[in-house]
Structures are given as C-alpha cells and as structure tokens.
Design an enzyme around this catalytic site. Structure first.
Site, PDB file in Angstrom:
ATOM      1  N   ASP A 144       0.855  -1.185   0.000  1.00  0.00           N
ATOM      2  CA  ASP A 144       0.000   0.000   0.000  1.00  0.00           C
ATOM      3  C   ASP A 144       0.893   1.238   0.000  1.00  0.00           C
ATOM      4  O   ASP A 144       1.598   1.500   0.978  1.00  0.00           O
ATOM      5  CB  ASP A 144      -0.881  -0.029   1.258  1.00  0.00           C
ATOM      6  CG  ASP A 144      -1.894   1.115   1.295  1.00  0.00           C
ATOM      7  OD1 ASP A 144      -1.686   2.135   0.612  1.00  0.00           O
ATOM      8  OD2 ASP A 144      -2.902   0.970   2.024  1.00  0.00           O
ATOM      9  N   HIS A 145       0.861   1.975  -1.102  1.00  0.00           N
ATOM     10  CA  HIS A 145       1.777   3.104  -1.263  1.00  0.00           C
ATOM     11  C   HIS A 145       1.491   4.247  -0.295  1.00  0.00           C
ATOM     12  O   HIS A 145       2.302   5.165  -0.149  1.00  0.00           O
ATOM     13  CB  HIS A 145       1.723   3.622  -2.707  1.00  0.00           C
ATOM     14  CG  HIS A 145       3.080   3.933  -3.287  1.00  0.00           C
ATOM     15  ND1 HIS A 145       4.070   4.556  -2.564  1.00  0.00           N
ATOM     16  CD2 HIS A 145       3.607   3.691  -4.509  1.00  0.00           C
ATOM     17  CE1 HIS A 145       5.145   4.707  -3.328  1.00  0.00           C
ATOM     18  NE2 HIS A 145       4.904   4.178  -4.501  1.00  0.00           N
TER      19      HIS A 145
END
Lengths: 348, 455
Positions: free
Chosen positions: B426-427
């Site tokens: 998850d950036h």
C-alpha cells in the site's frame, strides 16, 4: 422602537424580493393601503357593508387603516363604539344575522378576550344551531403584534381561534393576500377572524389593480427549496424568508411556506413539501405549548412519517408574559437567528 | 417471560446468516449455554447457544433460510407460557419499527415495538465470540440486537433498498442514521470506512488479481445477451466487496524478487525425514516463518491503514490464503515469528483442513497483520495479489522451479531452483525501496535457511 422598526423594515424589504411576483398589472402598495382598498371597494360595492369599532372614526383607527372613512361614508356606516368589546361584537353578530355585512375592528387581539363568548359561542355556532337558516357573516378585524405594549397587550392568539369549529381564521402576511382575503371575508357567509399584525402594516408588496378576491383557503409556497421546509405565517413569514436567505448563503436550500389561512388549515401543502425536503421547522410568535405549530407538526408526522429525516422543529416565544423593556422583549420574541439555529439543528 | 433468539452477528462484515439446522426441536428443554442451532456465515459454520434456559417454544425460520443479523429466529420460554402471536412472525424488514397493536400482552408489544429485541431480551450469542479487539468495522459495529437509531425516512429507504442498517454508521444526533448516511447505498457506492475504536485487520481472502477478459460494466443495469443470471454465493459477494474496496482505495505497487530455494528444499527434506505426518513442514511453512522473521525489521509492512493513520502492530500474525469451495479464506498463524517450524506446520495443516470443512472460528480468520498467498502448487511462475485490507502488504508466491543460472565463477550455466515472489504493498504506508529491502532480507533468510530453525 426606531431601531427595531428600521431593522424590521430593512429585513422585510429584502424579504419582499423573494415573494413571488407572477401577475402583471400589479402595483406596489403597503399592507395598510391594501386593507383600505378592500374596505372601501366593498363599501362602495355593497351598501350593507359597514364598519364599527373603537376609535375607527374620528381618530382614524389605532393603526390608521380607516383614516378618512367617516368623512367619506358618514357616521352611520363608520361607527365609533364605546370600549365594550362583548357588546360591539354581539351587535355585529346580530346585524350580520339580520342581513347586514359588518366589519368589526377590535383594536388588538388582546381585546378579543373581552368578546370571546360572542365570537366562540355565537358567531361560530349560529350557522350550525340554526341549521343554516341564519348565518353570521361577520368579519372581525384585529391586530396581533408587540413592541413595548406590555404583558397584556402583546399576545399572540390566532391558535385559540383556529381551535374553534365554525370560524374561519386568516392571518395574511402580504398586501395582496390582505386585500384579496378581506374582500372574500366580507362577501362570504362565514364568520371570519381576520388577524393583521401591527408590525407589517408598512410592508410593501405587489397588489393587482382593481377588484379581485382570493379564496379563504390554502397555504402558499413563498420560496422553493430542497433541504428543509420552514413554515410560518403573518410576520413570521418574513423571519422565515430572511432566514432562508441567510441559509442560502451557507448552501442550505430552504423552502418557505406561508400558511395564510389557519382555519381551515392546509396541512397538505406542508406535507407535500416535507415529502420533498424530509425536514421541517415551524416558526410562530406565540408560545409553543399547545400552539398552532404543534398542530402542524402533528399533521406532518401523521402524514409524512416515512419521509422525515429529523424531528420537526418549532420556534416560538419564550413562555413568559411579555416584558415591557425593549431588550427583554427582543429576548422573548423569536428572531431570524433563532430560525437559522432551529434549521441547523434539524439538519444536524 | 419469553425470550427471542436472534441471528447473531459473527464478525463485522456479516450481515446475514443461513440456518443450517436446528439442533433442538420445538418443545425440547434448553439449558443455558446449550447449542440450539447451527448457522452458516459468509465463511464458516458455527453453533449458537442459548443465553437462557427454558423450552424451545417456537422456531421462526426454517433450515436453509437466510435472514439478516438481528432477525428473530426462535422463542425460548416457559413450558406453559403464552406466546404472543406477534412473536411468531419475523418482521418483513428487521430494521422497521412496528407500531404495536393494542394487545393484552404488553410484553409482546414491547418486544415488537423495538426494531430488534433490546439487549436484555437477547438470549443467543455466538458460541465463539471473536474478542472485541478483533472487530474492525469498515462501516459500523453494533452488538447483535442493539437498538438502531434511524430516522423514519431512513427506515423506509432501508426497506426499499434492502439496506442492513446494523452496518451503517449514523452521523445524526446521538448517532441517528439519517438520509446522508444511507445515500451511498442508494447509488450503489460503498460507504467510507469509519474509524474504529479498537480496530484490527479483518481477515479476508487474499485474492490473486486476475486480469478480467472484459472490463466489468459500470452500469447497474447491464443488458444481458441471453445468458443466465445467477445470484453469487455470499462468500463471493464478500470477497468481491472487500477486494474491490482494497483495489480501489489502496494504491498498490508491486516488487518482484527471485529466490534460490535449493538450500531451503534440502533443509525441508532433512527436517521431514525425522518427524511425524502432522508436523511435516511444507515449503509454505518455511516462507511463513521467513516472512514473519523478516517483518521484525520492517514494522511498517506489518502495519494497517486505519482511517488516514498507520496502525502498528506489536505482534506478527501471518495469514495464509486457502482456496475453499466457492472462494477463499485467510486464517492466520498468530505470532508466527515466535513459533517453531513444527508448530507452524501443525497449525497450518489444521487450519487448512478446517477451512475446507467450513469449521474455522471467526477469531481464526478475522485478523492477521500480513498475508501470504501461494499458487506454487499450480506451477505458476509468478502472480500479483490484491492486498488484504487493511493490511499494508501481501506476498504472492510462485512455484520453485529448476532454472539455468549463469555461474560467473565457473563461467558456465548451472541448474538452480528459483522461486519468484511478488509483494503488493500500500503506497500510502510504504515505498518501493522499503519493500525491496524487505525482499532482500526474505531472500537472504530462505537462501541461508538454518536461521529459520533458531530465529
């Protein structure tokens, strides 16, 4: 009063822009002049129409509605009466039963208390008790209102009369309604409590030129909106319209309904509006307890229950006798800010 | 006084349950704590037990019937007690408040007046209750049977659009659900997750993201070309809901690493030569252990996205995506970094077996701080998985295959068993370099696997 009135007038002037202006050939006149036109037109049209009341002749009326009428129509048709409300309303009821068309002016609605037996037990019941063989087509003009008049002269009683079967009760807010309703009341065969308001006589509005009447029924949507329905009547309409304008600046779209006729009460218009907006606030100058607002709120929950997204809000006066001091009076009577706050609460 | 048993809520994303079978017949005495029925949730079958003793006086739904959470399903009362007529019929819509008729049985009326039985009338609870800390409402968590505060308009819309109000967060006064709160359901959009007071990741299947042949149509009303329309089983609906949410809300990025597995496979062979069947270590067990040990140095990758904040966990619970009939489920190995390979092997075998039989408890699959998904047994080279929300990352594992590899020292090709793993992360929580360093660590551990025995 000066600052109060100036404030009020400014607010009302702005609010008037919001009143629908659909008809052509209309003139902008005051509420007071609209009443004067209605009375004189009807007196000219029908010689059975006459007016009676305290100080309406030589003095021209406490609120200057009948100034000059005695000179114009004579003392037989413009009758100054003693300070005896029960007697003068009783006389008018009798006269109306005998075929005349009396218009009684009770100086303020507070003085109707003295005449309540004649209004409630006689005017309202004659048609029923005489099986329609006699009717009592009497028009009782009176003024609600306040403004440093003291505890006994500042009361708001339209709900009392709207409670009575057999009476028609109207409380027009606009000059156009005032004239159209008064002419209908004079011509109709029902007893009518025609309640004005001391603080809106100078309000200006568009009134059709010449003869017209408006049926004594039906509420009116004065401003269209989608987020909330604000219901009021008489001076309260201007509070509601002023609040609606302020709310619009905050992105809240309020629909404003003018009840106009309090009996028969047109709850249908309110219900239809609430079905659209899902929220409702009722604004009245009277005390909320046992008030007319409660009747409207009950009708809304009864017929639009499944559409409500919030409890129905009510704005009214603080439940105390009206103080004389101006600052305290302003605390007691609801203003635009209270309406805005009630709307915010309903939208919470 | 007769008590109503309602469909319990087993986990935050359960909105309905199916009654598999009654374990008691009408007329049977029931003791407090005794199982009275078996229900099927989206993921598992579970027994529900009575909170109150008495006699099972009425069953309000039949076996195989699916009803919303909070819906009355049975009445337990005294042997000769009068049971009011109203109690025998479940309401059409559980969230609809019924106006009680005038009745000689005020008790019954009172029970009907509320949309769902008040808590004290609530007599059934899940036999196994996930600890509160594991409930991570994406939307709203209420106790089963808790009174739902909603405006009349909302109740009508809920009935018309089949919205389960127990799942909806109310933003009105005192938490009243008002129109704006249900609007997302009217348009088909998903509500925004609400912050939970004690959130924990909810386990959900980690689904490999398959590239669909045709893009899913946007419109609600899809013109069909004559094909048969089938209702999706609930497990598919749940997976669909959660994966869509993850894929749409979490900005995924992917990092792939090749790992030489020869030494790990050799170690596995040696270990398994001396242990019983139940403790046979799989390649996946090695990866679970290695990924957990590596996470000790990368707490961010063991964290969760929680309403705009990073929730760091002080334990490493590694989920394993297991294919089951009709879908998949991710039970997890709690504290995987602290468990021995043998303990991990025994637990994963048990979890996999019970997952396929439908016998997992919610607390075994609702949670997990990180997920692994392995399709190596199908011979796939590599694949990409969708993050199991609200976790930070998921590891997708391909098959370990012999490959020719250039040996620079000897100047010739040699055979090496290579396994490709791809991490989806998850950036919002992490970046490529961190994930790359984590994969370096994982690679080092699996390529020198003795550390797994002592880590």
């Amino acid at each position: 009063m000066a600052s109060t009135l100036a404030e009020l007038e400014e607010m009302q002037r702005r609010a008037q822009d919001a009143i629908q202006q659909n008809e052509s050939g209309e003139r902008e006149i005051t509420y007071r002049d609209a009443l004067r036109e209605a009375i004189t037109e009807e007196m000219d049209r029908d010689e059975n129409v006459f007016i009676m009341g305290e100080d309406i002749g030589a003095y021209g009326g406490s609120y200057v509605v009948t100034r000059g009428f005695q000179e114009q129509y004579g003392r037989k048709r413009v009758i100054d009466t003693p300070i005896a409300e029960l007697g003068l309303v009783g006389m008018a009821v009798g006269a109306s039963m005998a075929g005349l068309r009396p218009i009684v002016e009770l100086m303020t609605i507070n003085f109707s208390l003295l005449a309540i037996d004649q209004i409630v037990n006689h005017a309202a019941k004659i048609h029923y008790m005489f099986d329609g063989k006699f009717t009592a087509p009497v028009v009782i003009r009176t003024a609600s209102g306040w403004g440093q008049l003291g505890a006994t002269h500042s009361q708001t009683y339209e709900g009392w009369f709207a409670h009575i079967p057999g009476l028609r009760v109207v409380m027009p807010a606009t000059p156009k309604d005032a004239k159209g309703f008064l002419k209908s009341a004079i011509r109709g065969n029902d007893p009518v409590m025609f309640i004005e308001h001391s603080l809106i006589y100078r309000n200006r509005g568009l009134v059709p030129a010449g003869d017209y009447t408006l049926p004594l029924e039906g509420a009116e949507v004065r401003r269209e909106g989608t987020d909330i329905t604000i219901v009021s009547w008489s001076r309260g309409l201007y509070l509601a319209l002023g609040a609606a304008e302020e709310l619009a600046e905050q992105g809240i779209s309020a629909e404003v309904i003018d009840m106009r006729v309090l009996r028969p009460l047109d709850a249908e218009t309110v219900i239809e509006s609430v079905k659209k907006t899902s929220r409702c606030v009722i604004v009245e100058e009277s005390w909320r307890t046992m008030g007319l607002g409660a009747e409207i709120a009950a009708a809304v929950q009864e017929h639009a229950f499944d559409y409500l997204d919030a409890p129905v809000g009510r704005v009214g006066s603080i439940e105390v006798p009206m103080p004389y001091a101006r600052n305290l009076e302003r605390l007691v009577i609801p203003g635009k800010d209270e309406v805005v706050a009630a709307v915010k609460q309903a939208l919470a | 006084m007769a008590k109503t048993v309602v469909m319990p809520q087993m986990g935050y994303d359960m909105d309905a349950g199916t009654l598999l079978r009654w374990l008691k017949n009408v007329g049977d005495p029931v003791e407090r704590g005794e199982a009275i029925a078996e229900i099927e949730t989206d993921k598992v079958n579970i027994e529900i037990e009575a909170f109150e003793g008495g006699v099972l006086r009425k069953t309000l739904i039949t076996e195989g019937q699916t009803v919303p959470v909070g819906e009355p399903i049975a009445i337990i009362g005294g042997e000769d007690e009068e049971i009011a007529e109203e109690e025998t019929a479940p309401s059409e819509a559980p969230a609809e408040a019924a106006a009680p008729e005038q009745t000689e049985q005020p008790v019954a009326a009172a029970q009907q007046a509320a949309s769902a039985p008040a808590p004290e009338q609530q007599v059934a609870a899940p036999a196994t209750q996930a600890p509160a800390a594991e409930a991570a409402p994406q939307v709203e968590s209420r106790e089963p049977g808790e009174r739902i505060r909603a405006s009349p308009l909302v109740r009508r819309l809920a009935a018309e659009h089949e919205i389960d109000l127990s799942q909806v967060h109310g933003t009105g006064p005192q938490g009243r659900i008002v129109k704006r709160d249900v609007e997302p359901y009217l348009t088909g959009a998903k509500p925004k997750p609400q912050a939970a007071s004690a959130p924990a990741p909810a386990a959900a299947p980690a689904a490999p993201a398959a590239a669909p042949q045709t893009p899913a149509p946007i419109a609600e009303q899809v013109p069909t070309i004559g094909g048969e329309l089938q209702e999706l089983p609930r497990i598919r609906q749940t997976i669909g809901k959660r994966m869509s949410q993850s894929f749409q809300q979490a900005p995924h990025f992917y990092v792939t690493m090749s790992i030489a597995m020869d030494k790990a496979l050799e170690l596995r062979k040696q270990v398994n030569a001396d242990v019983d069947e139940a403790s046979q270590v799989s390649v996946n067990d090695l990866i679970v252990k290695a990924s957990a040990l590596a996470l000790r140095d990368f707490p961010v990758l063991n964290s969760a996205w929680n309403d705009g904040k990073m929730e760091l966990h002080d334990h490493i619970d590694v989920g394993i995506a297991i294919a089951i009939e009709g879908g998949l489920i991710s039970p997890f190995v709690p504290n995987a970094d602290e468990k021995s390979l043998g303990a991990i092997a025994r637990l994963t075998k048990d979890l996999a077996k019970r997952a396929r039989e439908g016998g997992l408890k919610p607390e075994e699959y609702q949670g997990g701080t990180f997920t692994t998904s392995n399709l190596g047994m199908f011979g796939v080279d590599e694949f990409i998985a969708i993050i199991n929300p609200p976790q930070a990352a998921i590891l997708a594992i391909g098959a370990a295959k012999p490959q020719p590899v250039w040996d620079a020292d000897k100047g010739k090709f040699k055979s090496q068993t290579v396994m490709k793993v791809t991490m989806s992360a998850d950036h919002r929580l992490t970046d490529g370099a961190e994930v790359a360093k984590y994969l370096q660590k994982l690679k080092a551990m699996l390529e020198a696997p003795m550390g797994l025995l002592v880590g």
